[in-house]
Structures are given as C-alpha cells and as structure tokens.
Design a protein around this motif. Structure first.
Motif, PDB file in Angstrom:
ATOM      1  N   LEU A   1       0.846  -1.183   0.000  1.00  0.00           N
ATOM      2  CA  LEU A   1       0.000   0.000   0.000  1.00  0.00           C
ATOM      3  C   LEU A   1       0.883   1.235   0.000  1.00  0.00           C
ATOM      4  O   LEU A   1       1.947   1.234   0.625  1.00  0.00           O
ATOM      5  N   PRO A   2       0.483   2.281  -0.690  1.00  0.00           N
ATOM      6  CA  PRO A   2       1.289   3.503  -0.675  1.00  0.00           C
ATOM      7  C   PRO A   2       1.277   4.097   0.733  1.00  0.00           C
ATOM      8  O   PRO A   2       0.316   3.914   1.479  1.00  0.00           O
ATOM      9  N   PRO A   3       2.341   4.810   1.076  1.00  0.00           N
ATOM     10  CA  PRO A   3       2.376   5.410   2.414  1.00  0.00           C
ATOM     11  C   PRO A   3       1.291   6.477   2.554  1.00  0.00           C
ATOM     12  O   PRO A   3       0.931   7.147   1.581  1.00  0.00           O
ATOM     13  N   LEU A   4       0.777   6.621   3.742  1.00  0.00           N
ATOM     14  CA  LEU A   4      -0.260   7.603   4.002  1.00  0.00           C
ATOM     15  C   LEU A   4       0.405   8.948   4.269  1.00  0.00           C
ATOM     16  O   LEU A   4       1.067   9.138   5.285  1.00  0.00           O
ATOM     17  N   HIS A   5       0.257   9.884   3.315  1.00  0.00           N
ATOM     18  CA  HIS A   5       0.906  11.190   3.438  1.00  0.00           C
ATOM     19  C   HIS A   5       0.041  12.185   4.196  1.00  0.00           C
ATOM     20  O   HIS A   5       0.520  13.209   4.649  1.00  0.00           O
TER      21      HIS A   5
END
Length: 92
Positions: free
Chosen positions: A25-29
């Motif tokens: 999953l992409p990092p939560l920015h």
C-alpha cells in the motif's frame, strides 16, 4: 481450535500477504479521514470552488491571449516606467 488474539491474527494475515504478493500500500501522506460538520464541509467546498473558478479564469485568459497573439504585460500608470520618456522643462 482455540481463538486467536486479534494482534496475532493481524500479524499472521500480514505475513501471509507478504508471502503471496510484493504489492504494498502507498504510504499515508495525509491524516486519515475525519468527520466534518455540514458547515465545515460547505465552507471547504465553497473555498475549493472559488479557487477552481479562479484557476479556470486564468487558464482561459492565457489561452485567449495565445490565440489572439497578445502579450500580457504589467501596466503601471503611476510607476517609474511611464515617466522615463517624459522630460519636465521649465519655460523660463
């Protein structure tokens, strides 16, 4: 079987996911979603709409200027640039 604690189950599921796929999953920015009141939501939507319309107007002006072959320059009627060509003389 005996019931598995939730933390252990989560770790086991994560390990299983790691074993079967390389996808991550992409990092939560940004901060996670939160509930807003109707008033806050409306205020944000109005602000976003105004910013969008302003951007659309600038883009439309730029495209029109390109189509009409017009150069957009700053106009400073009271500035120093307008006074450079003038020469003040006394009639004495």
């Amino acid at each position: 079987g005996s019931p598995v604690p939730p933390e252990e189950r989560r770790l086991r599921d994560k390990k299983h996911l790691d074993d079967i796929t390389a996808a991550r999953l992409p990092p939560l920015h940004h901060s996670p979603a939160k509930l807003l009141s109707i008033e806050e939501s409306i205020a944000i939507q109005i602000q976003q709409k105004e910013a969008y319309e302003e951007m659309q107007a600038k883009l439309a002006a730029q495209k029109l200027a390109e189509r009409l072959n017009v150069k957009m320059l700053r106009f400073e009627p009271e500035g120093d640039a307008s006074m450079q060509y003038r020469e003040v003389r006394d009639e004495d």
